[in-house]
Design a protein around this motif. Structure first.
Motif, PDB file in Angstrom:
ATOM      1  N   SER A   1      14.740  50.625  -6.477  1.00  0.00           N
ATOM      2  CA  SER A   1      13.393  50.581  -5.907  1.00  0.00           C
ATOM      3  C   SER A   1      12.532  49.491  -6.503  1.00  0.00           C
ATOM      4  N   THR A   2      12.852  49.004  -7.663  1.00  0.00           N
ATOM      5  CA  THR A   2      11.963  48.017  -8.250  1.00  0.00           C
ATOM      6  C   THR A   2      12.531  46.610  -8.132  1.00  0.00           C
ATOM      7  N   ALA A   3      13.598  46.456  -7.346  1.00  0.00           N
ATOM      8  CA  ALA A   3      14.192  45.132  -7.103  1.00  0.00           C
ATOM      9  C   ALA A   3      14.383  44.362  -8.394  1.00  0.00           C
ATOM     10  N   GLY A   4      14.754  45.087  -9.423  1.00  0.00           N
ATOM     11  CA  GLY A   4      15.086  44.391 -10.664  1.00  0.00           C
ATOM     12  C   GLY A   4      13.940  44.226 -11.632  1.00  0.00           C
ATOM     13  N   SER A   5      12.706  44.540 -11.226  1.00  0.00           N
ATOM     14  CA  SER A   5      11.612  44.270 -12.160  1.00  0.00           C
ATOM     15  C   SER A   5      11.567  45.282 -13.300  1.00  0.00           C
TER      16      SER A   5
ATOM     17  N   PRO B   1      17.574  38.926 -11.356  1.00  0.00           N
ATOM     18  CA  PRO B   1      16.583  39.706 -10.620  1.00  0.00           C
ATOM     19  C   PRO B   1      15.924  38.914  -9.491  1.00  0.00           C
TER      20      PRO B   1
ATOM     21  N   LEU C   1      14.142  45.758 -15.070  1.00  0.00           N
ATOM     22  CA  LEU C   1      15.033  45.184 -16.059  1.00  0.00           C
ATOM     23  C   LEU C   1      14.279  44.109 -16.822  1.00  0.00           C
ATOM     24  N   PRO C   2      14.564  43.952 -18.098  1.00  0.00           N
ATOM     25  CA  PRO C   2      13.799  42.948 -18.834  1.00  0.00           C
ATOM     26  C   PRO C   2      14.209  41.544 -18.448  1.00  0.00           C
ATOM     27  N   ASP C   3      13.264  40.656 -18.611  1.00  0.00           N
ATOM     28  CA  ASP C   3      13.469  39.242 -18.398  1.00  0.00           C
ATOM     29  C   ASP C   3      14.420  38.723 -19.484  1.00  0.00           C
TER      30      ASP C   3
ATOM     31  N   HIS D   1      18.302  37.016  -4.881  1.00  0.00           N
ATOM     32  CA  HIS D   1      17.660  37.030  -3.563  1.00  0.00           C
ATOM     33  C   HIS D   1      17.251  35.622  -3.133  1.00  0.00           C
TER      34      HIS D   1
ATOM     35  N   GLN E   1      21.602  44.763 -20.566  1.00  0.00           N
ATOM     36  CA  GLN E   1      20.426  44.466 -19.753  1.00  0.00           C
ATOM     37  C   GLN E   1      19.879  45.697 -19.038  1.00  0.00           C
TER      38      GLN E   1
ATOM     39  N   VAL F   1       9.276  40.261  -8.637  1.00  0.00           N
ATOM     40  CA  VAL F   1       9.719  39.588  -9.851  1.00  0.00           C
ATOM     41  C   VAL F   1       9.296  38.130  -9.746  1.00  0.00           C
TER      42      VAL F   1
ATOM     43  N   ASN G   1       9.358  40.944  -1.877  1.00  0.00           N
ATOM     44  CA  ASN G   1      10.343  41.978  -1.570  1.00  0.00           C
ATOM     45  C   ASN G   1      10.151  43.257  -2.353  1.00  0.00           C
ATOM     46  N   ALA G   2       9.036  43.411  -3.057  1.00  0.00           N
ATOM     47  CA  ALA G   2       8.871  44.631  -3.853  1.00  0.00           C
ATOM     48  C   ALA G   2       7.398  44.876  -4.115  1.00  0.00           C
TER      49      ALA G   2
ATOM     50  N   SER H   1       8.746  41.722 -18.000  1.00  0.00           N
ATOM     51  CA  SER H   1       9.410  41.377 -16.755  1.00  0.00           C
ATOM     52  C   SER H   1       8.852  40.099 -16.157  1.00  0.00           C
ATOM     53  N   ASP H   2       7.972  39.438 -16.849  1.00  0.00           N
ATOM     54  CA  ASP H   2       7.354  38.263 -16.248  1.00  0.00           C
ATOM     55  C   ASP H   2       6.799  37.329 -17.315  1.00  0.00           C
TER      56      ASP H   2
ATOM     57  N   ARG I   1       6.015  45.242  -6.960  1.00  0.00           N
ATOM     58  CA  ARG I   1       5.646  44.259  -7.948  1.00  0.00           C
ATOM     59  C   ARG I   1       6.744  43.225  -7.980  1.00  0.00           C
TER      60      ARG I   1
ATOM     61  N   ARG J   1       9.396  34.307 -11.656  1.00  0.00           N
ATOM     62  CA  ARG J   1      10.064  33.532 -12.693  1.00  0.00           C
ATOM     63  C   ARG J   1       9.463  32.136 -12.750  1.00  0.00           C
TER      64      ARG J   1
ATOM     65  N   GLN K   1      14.969  35.809 -20.445  1.00  0.00           N
ATOM     66  CA  GLN K   1      14.305  34.812 -21.277  1.00  0.00           C
ATOM     67  C   GLN K   1      13.508  35.481 -22.382  1.00  0.00           C
TER      68      GLN K   1
END
Lengths: 418, 559
Positions: B277-281, A236, B283-285, A240, B224, A210, A205-206, A133-134, A208, A212, B287
């Protein structure tokens, strides 16, 4: 009964724990004992009245408590979360990653598995989930990784300050099209970067956030930081980020990095900067850095977009550079050449940069000789396809890809797409 | 194929270090045997009948030549010169010593391999179509999805102590070669009405003691959203799956007892909570996905043409038989997929000697774009081979007894290790497989019989997949005597079916004559050589075959 925390064993005064029935009494500052089969709904209305939830593990082989911990955090519980009962030291990092703050173990277990066993198990590196995710988890710097691992442990469901992150204020936002905007934020006094580098940014906003990778679109001497971004409806971060306004907070990680830097190129006479879409961002940094013109006699920036409106950011920066009181003298039209081409709208030059490179149109249009590996250097930034195809053409011209550790005659940003 | 980056190699090295410390702590007593066991299992180490067994992960069955050669080295140095390829696309070493295991894991790490999560109550090695990236009938390559799931599930903090093991399979072709309906989660890559890629999600399939056909929980899941949805399924299973009885602990029992609709509602609710709850985190990146996909780009095929016949002309009969049975259609003209049979007549199904492994490694490097696959049918696949290189490949395989032309035929038998190795087994499987293969050794006879899948399990846990065999054989213990039950009509493909038991069992010596009677009955009953055993069985039902199996029992007469 020792409490195992990230820093070691601790003791605490005896607290009295009560079962979920205590919720009915409308008291505050509750400390609750719950079984792993507890439904989160039972607790969620009362989260603000709970200081500590202790989840009981009957056996280390029964992993239900881990899921309950994650569910509590996802439901918005922000108080202390403790795992108690039979857990082994090898599960400590699992408990932390699932949102627990600490683990309570028996004296007998503490004797058999002393403090250093538990500490040794605490995560020293980011996990696969973080990596997925990062993008920053892929950076090799050990310190950076350790920072990330620590930040991932913060057991809160909403953002709390992270050790490796600066919180900065938005000072300006400019929207160009439905899909493109740029914004400027304040610059931390300790933040250093080389023109052309990127940094991880996010929003508070969370639990953890996100993060980028974003190229720093401004030059390294600027008092503020500038970014240029697409708006992805379901992105993601960008869904926002596109709504930020002046005064909002943006998170910036402390370390900038990248390969689109002077250090990764051998010296030469002409510098070609090939960009598509928002890939122009690192180059709007480079063309505003006086050092670029000390190292190269001429700089050719090519910008490929679909429509005229998408060129605006680049055109503005070039105009601003030429009109700048100091840069204007060293980045005149003979020194800085800006070549624009569109793939959808009508325009003096149309088509993909790869085509224009292959058929020589680019060189005719700017009135220059084709790329000569002896004296020319190139930087590439754009989509994966663009990087692959343009990279192949550079290789055909005899250019060799470089990196920070081994400078070459062209460079590509691999951590950055679109 | 997927290449490790620094992240992966650091991770695997770190894991080996941790395992060394765990062994030390077991020896010092800091860990009890009970506590050590799941840690050992999650590093692939079983305690078997005679010795430890190390199960090495071959993620989605993909290897390169260097890795295969390292497996050969490990077989020579720490085992007895061979390894055993399993029905889950892994390889097992049957004779390592506990004190050597960390060194073996280090040797595996040298070639970007490991044994992580090949056992234990966790998310196991993800399997995929062994023809992925090569098959002509493929919609989309399943390997990037399998790799994404491998990364996501590795050392997952929440799902390392599940009620029971958890297996995921992915297929990207309508012809299901990954047995997706017999997995805890099966994923079929599909497109929605607008052509957007996604998955059909199947849950609750499984073989074992209680075979169940997987059920579709979500007909279409956007690509996704995969990780968030899988996380939701696992969380529901982890919290509500039965822990009171290990034979009822798989998700198939939870789905069966709770009902698909109720499970679906739970999963969907959990899924929406995760996304919110995880605001999208969660979901995989994108990239990162693009990066993973880029590793599975097809190799640089050359534009070549010509069919096998053009190459060999009227050539050698043995070679032609091999090209008839051991090749599958490749998406690239002039190329083919070679299946190397590990089922030489009389050999142990799935076993390969270190010499054989090295030959396969050489062939992959020389002729096959350095790619090797392990199939769940316990064979080895060279997925990208030019047709004109086939004679050379055949000659080299033949030299080390790997050129048996029997893929899909009666002697291409799946068998679990059985009582020769396994501590759970109630009967031997390998000798039964060897007896059957020897009995049907005559290649003309085998070709006359045509497509036939015999699968043998040495206990009710069904590692030999007997439930989905055309003829399945299950070895049981009846008062200290081995007894073999026969099931008929199973199918592991997209026409998934669980075989039906055909009456009482047979002693070990009676198995081959019973199979022979079945085959004779089939040959008499079939409408022609084009009607396979399975088709004939579906047309005729069990009765005529039952009569052949038990000629002395009167058939039930219609009233």
């Amino acid at each position: 009964m020792p409490i195992v925390t990230e820093t070691g064993f601790q003791t605490e005064p005896n607290l009295s724990f009560r079962g979920v029935e205590a919720l009915a009494e409308n008291c505050k500052n509750l400390t609750l004992d719950v079984d792993p089969d507890t439904e989160v709904d039972v607790l969620s209305d009362a989260f603000s009245r709970i200081d500590l939830i202790r989840v009981h593990f009957d056996s280390f082989a029964d992993g239900r408590g881990f899921s309950l911990g994650r569910r509590l955090r996802n439901a918005g519980y922000r108080g202390r979360l403790r795992a108690a009962g039979h857990l082994i030291s090898d599960q400590f990092r699992y408990a932390l990653e699932c949102g627990f703050d600490d683990v309570e173990i028996s004296d007998a277990l503490a004797t058999r598995q002393p403090e250093h066993h538990w500490i040794a198990d605490a995560p020293a590196r980011p996990t696969y989930r973080e990596k997925l995710s990062d993008v920053s988890a892929r950076l090799p710097e050990a310190q950076h990784a350790a920072d990330r691992a620590r930040s991932a442990l913060r057991p809160v469901s909403l953002y709390k300050p992270l050790a490796n992150v600066h919180e900065q204020v938005v000072t300006q936002v400019t929207h160009y099209t439905d899909g493109l905007f740029s914004f400027r934020i304040s610059r931390p006094s300790t933040f250093r970067f080389r023109s052309g580098e990127f940094v991880m940014i996010g929003l508070p906003n969370a639990e953890r956030p996100v993060f980028r990778a974003y190229s720093l679109a401004g030059p390294s001497w600027d008092d503020e930081l500038e970014f240029y971004s697409i708006k992805v409806p379901d992105g993601p971060l960008t869904q926002h980020l596109q709504r930020v306004e002046v005064g909002d907070t943006v998170l910036v990680k402390k370390k900038a990095t990248g390969t689109l830097v002077m250090d990764a190129l051998l010296s030469g006479k002409r510098l070609f900067l090939f960009s598509t879409g928002t890939g122009i961002a690192p180059f709007t940094s480079i063309i505003r850095d006086p050092e670029t013109y000390e190292k190269f006699e001429q700089v050719v920036l090519t910008q490929t977009c679909r429509t005229q409106a998408e060129l605006e950011f680049g055109l503005n920066v070039v105009a601003e550079t030429r009109g700048h009181e100091l840069l204007g003298d060293i980045a005149g039209p003979d020194k800085l050449v800006h070549f624009t081409t569109l793939t959808r709208d009508d325009h003096p030059h149309t088509g993909r940069i790869t085509t224009l490179l292959k058929d020589g149109h680019l060189f005719d249009a700017i009135g220059m000789a084709p790329i000569d590996a002896e004296q020319d250097r190139a930087m590439l930034c754009g989509s994966m396809d663009m990087l692959r195809d343009t990279g192949a053409i550079c290789e055909q011209f005899g250019l060799v890809e470089g990196s920070n550790s081994r400078p070459g005659t062209y460079v590509v940003e691999r951590a950055f797409v679109d | 194929m997927y290449r490790y980056d620094e992240f992966d190699s650091d991770f695997v090295r770190d894991r080996v270090k941790r395992f060394r410390r765990q062994i030390e702590r077991r020896i010092s007593g800091a860990l009890t045997e009970d506590e050590f066991k799941p840690l050992r299992l999650q590093n692939g180490l079983y305690l078997q009948l005679h010795a430890y067994m190390l199960r090495v992960a071959v993620p989605y069955g993909t290897l390169n030549g260097r890795q295969m050669r390292q497996l050969a080295m490990i077989a020579d140095r720490w085992d007895r010169g061979y390894g055993h390829f399993t029905t889950r696309q892994n390889i097992q070493f049957n004779w390592p010593k506990l004190r050597d295991t960390a060194d073996i894991l280090d040797a595996l790490a040298d070639v970007e391999m490991h044994a992580i999560q090949t056992s234990g109550n966790c998310i196991r090695n993800v399997t995929a179509d062994h023809f992925a990236g090569a098959a002509a009938d493929e919609i989309e390559d399943p390997r990037p999805t399998a790799e994404l799931l491998r990364q996501w599930s590795t050392n997952h903090p929440e799902f390392a102590f599940l009620p029971r093991k958890f297996k995921i399979a992915v297929t990207g072709s309508p012809n299901d070669r990954a047995v997706t309906k017999a997995h805890d989660i099966g994923l079929r890559m599909v497109r929605d009405g607008d052509g957007a890629p996604g998955y059909e999600v199947i849950i609750g399939g499984g073989l074992g003691r209680t075979p169940m056909v997987g059920k579709v929980i979500r007909p279409f899941l956007a690509k996704q959203e995969l990780l968030a949805y899988i996380e939701a399924i696992l969380r529901v299973y982890n919290l509500y799956g039965r822990r009171d009885n290990k034979y009822k602990a798989r998700i198939k029992i939870l789905v069966h007892e709770t009902g698909l609709d109720k499970i679906r509602a739970e999963v969907e609710q959990e899924f929406s909570t995760i996304v919110r709850s995880t605001a999208g985190s969660a979901l995989p990146d994108l990239q990162e996905i693009a990066r993973i996909e880029s590793y599975f780009a097809p190799p640089a095929f050359e534009n070549t043409d010509g069919d096998v016949v053009d190459i060999v002309g009227a050539g050698d009969k043995e070679f032609l038989a091999w090209t008839r049975h051991n090749l599958a259609e490749h998406k690239q003209p002039g190329y083919t997929i070679v299946t190397v049979s590990l089922k030489a007549i009389g050999a142990i199904p799935g076993d390969a000697s270190s010499d054989q492994m090295r030959v396969m490694a050489d062939l992959a490097e020389r002729y096959g774009h350095d790619e090797i696959r392990i199939s769940h049918e316990q064979n080895v696949v060279l997925p990208h081979v030019r047709k004109r290189d086939l004679p050379a490949i055949f000659a080299e395989l033949k030299r080390v007894d790997l050129a048996t032309a029997n893929i899909g035929l009666i002697s291409d038998i799946i068998a679990c290790p059985g009582m020769d190795y396994c501590s759970l087994a109630t009967a031997r499987s390998i000798p039964i497989a060897q007896d059957i293969a020897r009995h049907f050794a005559d290649s003309t006879y085998a070709e006359t019989i045509g497509e036939m899948k015999i699968k043998i399990s040495g206990c009710i846990n069904a590692c030999g997949h007997h439930h989905v065999a055309h003829i399945g054989i299950l070895g049981l213990d009846r008062k200290g005597v081995e007894n073999y039950q026969i099931t008929l009509g199973g199918d592991h493909t997209e026409n998934f079916a669980i075989g039906e038991r055909a009456g009482p069992g047979f002693s070990a010596e009676e198995v081959v004559p019973a199979i022979e009677r079945l085959i004779q009955a089939y040959l008499e009953l079939r409408e022609g050589p084009d009607e396979t055993f399975l088709t004939a069985y579906r047309r005729l039902g069990q009765e005529p075959f039952k009569q052949a199996l038990f000629p002395n029992i009167q058939p039930a007469r219609a009233a």
